[in-house]
Design a protein around this motif. Sequence first.
Motif, mmCIF file in Angstrom:
data_model
loop_
_atom_site.group_PDB
_atom_site.id
_atom_site.type_symbol
_atom_site.label_atom_id
_atom_site.label_comp_id
_atom_site.label_asym_id
_atom_site.label_seq_id
_atom_site.Cartn_x
_atom_site.Cartn_y
_atom_site.Cartn_z
ATOM 1 N N LEU A 1 0.808 -1.219 0.000
ATOM 2 C CA LEU A 1 0.000 0.000 0.000
ATOM 3 C C LEU A 1 0.844 1.274 0.000
ATOM 4 C CD1 LEU A 1 -2.789 -0.950 2.569
ATOM 5 C CD2 LEU A 1 -3.022 -0.783 0.093
ATOM 6 N N ALA A 2 2.170 1.147 -0.026
ATOM 7 C CA ALA A 2 3.030 2.326 0.071
ATOM 8 C C ALA A 2 2.666 3.419 -0.926
ATOM 9 C CB ALA A 2 4.498 1.919 -0.081
ATOM 10 N N PRO A 3 2.436 3.108 -2.219
ATOM 11 C CA PRO A 3 2.084 4.200 -3.147
ATOM 12 C C PRO A 3 0.784 4.902 -2.788
ATOM 13 C CG PRO A 3 2.780 2.233 -4.345
ATOM 14 C CD PRO A 3 2.591 1.829 -2.907
ATOM 15 N N THR A 4 -0.203 4.138 -2.341
ATOM 16 C CA THR A 4 -1.488 4.737 -1.970
ATOM 17 C C THR A 4 -1.350 5.593 -0.718
ATOM 18 O OG1 THR A 4 -2.792 2.984 -2.998
ATOM 19 C CG2 THR A 4 -3.843 4.212 -1.205
ATOM 20 N N ASP B 1 -13.363 -1.850 -0.485
ATOM 21 C CA ASP B 1 -13.253 -1.250 0.845
ATOM 22 C C ASP B 1 -12.821 -2.303 1.869
ATOM 23 O OD1 ASP B 1 -14.204 0.917 -0.502
ATOM 24 O OD2 ASP B 1 -16.029 1.172 0.698
ATOM 25 N N ARG B 2 -13.394 -3.488 1.787
ATOM 26 C CA ARG B 2 -13.083 -4.543 2.755
ATOM 27 C C ARG B 2 -11.648 -5.030 2.588
ATOM 28 N NH1 ARG B 2 -17.575 -9.022 3.741
ATOM 29 N NH2 ARG B 2 -18.585 -7.084 4.389
ATOM 30 N N GLN B 3 -11.200 -5.173 1.348
ATOM 31 C CA GLN B 3 -9.815 -5.594 1.111
ATOM 32 C C GLN B 3 -8.844 -4.547 1.644
ATOM 33 O OE1 GLN B 3 -10.224 -6.078 -3.151
ATOM 34 N NE2 GLN B 3 -9.951 -8.308 -2.999
ATOM 35 N N LEU B 4 -9.174 -3.278 1.420
ATOM 36 C CA LEU B 4 -8.312 -2.201 1.927
ATOM 37 C C LEU B 4 -8.208 -2.271 3.444
ATOM 38 C CD1 LEU B 4 -6.729 0.487 1.371
ATOM 39 C CD2 LEU B 4 -8.878 1.653 1.897
ATOM 40 N N LEU B 5 -9.326 -2.490 4.117
ATOM 41 C CA LEU B 5 -9.325 -2.565 5.574
ATOM 42 C C LEU B 5 -8.383 -3.669 6.053
ATOM 43 C CD1 LEU B 5 -10.562 -1.594 8.253
ATOM 44 C CD2 LEU B 5 -12.354 -3.291 7.937
ATOM 45 N N ARG B 6 -8.465 -4.851 5.424
ATOM 46 C CA ARG B 6 -7.594 -5.954 5.831
ATOM 47 C C ARG B 6 -6.130 -5.629 5.570
ATOM 48 N NH1 ARG B 6 -11.680 -9.398 3.488
ATOM 49 N NH2 ARG B 6 -10.398 -9.574 1.601
ATOM 50 N N HIS C 1 -4.704 -2.992 8.099
ATOM 51 C CA HIS C 1 -4.406 -3.575 9.404
ATOM 52 C C HIS C 1 -3.144 -4.435 9.335
ATOM 53 C CE1 HIS C 1 -7.583 -2.263 12.073
ATOM 54 N NE2 HIS C 1 -8.472 -2.429 11.104
ATOM 55 N N ALA C 2 -2.926 -5.117 8.221
ATOM 56 C CA ALA C 2 -1.748 -5.970 8.081
ATOM 57 C C ALA C 2 -0.474 -5.150 7.918
ATOM 58 C CB ALA C 2 -1.926 -6.903 6.883
ATOM 59 N N GLU C 3 -0.551 -4.025 7.187
ATOM 60 C CA GLU C 3 0.664 -3.282 6.844
ATOM 61 C C GLU C 3 0.973 -2.134 7.798
ATOM 62 O OE1 GLU C 3 1.321 -2.268 2.762
ATOM 63 O OE2 GLU C 3 0.169 -3.995 2.028
ATOM 64 N N VAL C 4 -0.042 -1.460 8.325
ATOM 65 C CA VAL C 4 0.223 -0.313 9.205
ATOM 66 C C VAL C 4 -0.481 -0.420 10.552
ATOM 67 C CG1 VAL C 4 0.696 1.258 7.298
ATOM 68 C CG2 VAL C 4 -1.638 1.056 8.171
ATOM 69 N N GLN C 5 -1.118 -1.567 10.826
ATOM 70 C CA GLN C 5 -1.776 -1.824 12.105
ATOM 71 C C GLN C 5 -2.811 -0.758 12.465
ATOM 72 O OE1 GLN C 5 1.982 -1.988 12.133
ATOM 73 N NE2 GLN C 5 1.369 -3.898 11.176
ATOM 74 N N GLY D 1 -6.837 1.008 10.853
ATOM 75 C CA GLY D 1 -7.830 1.125 9.808
ATOM 76 C C GLY D 1 -7.611 2.385 8.992
ATOM 77 N N PRO D 2 -8.236 2.510 7.822
ATOM 78 C CA PRO D 2 -8.012 3.671 6.953
ATOM 79 C C PRO D 2 -8.299 5.016 7.611
ATOM 80 C CG PRO D 2 -9.171 1.935 5.767
ATOM 81 C CD PRO D 2 -9.131 1.515 7.202
ATOM 82 N N LEU D 3 -9.452 5.150 8.267
ATOM 83 C CA LEU D 3 -9.799 6.439 8.871
ATOM 84 C C LEU D 3 -8.900 6.763 10.055
ATOM 85 C CD1 LEU D 3 -13.699 6.365 8.670
ATOM 86 C CD2 LEU D 3 -12.076 7.510 7.148
ATOM 87 N N SER D 4 -8.575 5.741 10.840
ATOM 88 C CA SER D 4 -7.663 5.952 11.962
ATOM 89 C C SER D 4 -6.289 6.368 11.459
ATOM 90 C CB SER D 4 -7.567 4.673 12.798
ATOM 91 O OG SER D 4 -6.637 4.829 13.843
ATOM 92 N N TRP D 5 -5.822 5.723 10.400
ATOM 93 C CA TRP D 5 -4.509 6.072 9.835
ATOM 94 C C TRP D 5 -4.517 7.506 9.313
ATOM 95 C CZ3 TRP D 5 -2.828 7.580 4.991
ATOM 96 C CH2 TRP D 5 -1.443 7.580 4.803
ATOM 97 N N LEU D 6 -5.574 7.890 8.603
ATOM 98 C CA LEU D 6 -5.658 9.258 8.096
ATOM 99 C C LEU D 6 -5.621 10.273 9.230
ATOM 100 C CD1 LEU D 6 -8.335 9.010 5.251
ATOM 101 C CD2 LEU D 6 -5.985 9.836 5.006
#
Length: 233
Positions: free
Chosen positions: A131-134, A159-164, A167-171, A173-178
């Motif tokens: 997910l580094a580029p994204t 959306d579901r694949q992104l969520l998984r 969590h695997a790459e940056v521990q 969720g998307p909104l929490s990471w943002l």
Amino acid sequence: MPDERLVAALGEAYDRGTRVVALCTGAFVLAAAGLLDGRPATTHWMHADELARRHPLVDVRADVLYIDDGQVLTSAGKTAALDLSLHLVRRDFGAAAANGLARRLVAPAHRAGGQAQFIESPAAPRGSGGLAPTLQWARSRLDRPLTVRDLARHAGLSDRQLLRRMHAEVQAGPLSWLHQQRIARAQELLERTEASVEQIARSCGLGTATTLRRHFHRAVGVSPTAYRATFRG
């Protein structure tokens, strides 16, 4: 484990009413002596999980600089140990003595114990895979509205694949990471620029100074103004 004689001596001193202070990983010694059971305590954030694992009766708080629990006090790492020491001088001898000592040490005169340890944000995935580029694309657009769907579309995922994957790459969720990235950007701008809190709020995608202050205080433990004073004072 610390020497049994040291543990016994600490217990005896505590029973006599002696104030006991642990700096950084010194909290492990107090915990071994049973002096932290049922108490809030802190240590360096890198060792907080281990302290909690070894001593489950201790209320370990990894997000503060120091804790004054009356007769027993604990601090985080080395600079937080200075903060706690200055707090003790202030408590025993007054603000003038503590401020004079802080000037000699070239240290902040006072940082509240409940202030969060200034921990760097977790590093983003390196390289061009995953997910580094994204994530890099999202960080370059923090001043704009971003949704989970936006990130998923850029990554070519549902959306579901992104969520998984998040969590695997940056521990996180998307909104929490943002949200973490927006707070980290605010910290960076407060440290390195003269921009107003209102300008920084817009640059981070948090809208208004009021919104930034609320979220920043919740995440970091101090106001944006106090944070800037600490790093630029």
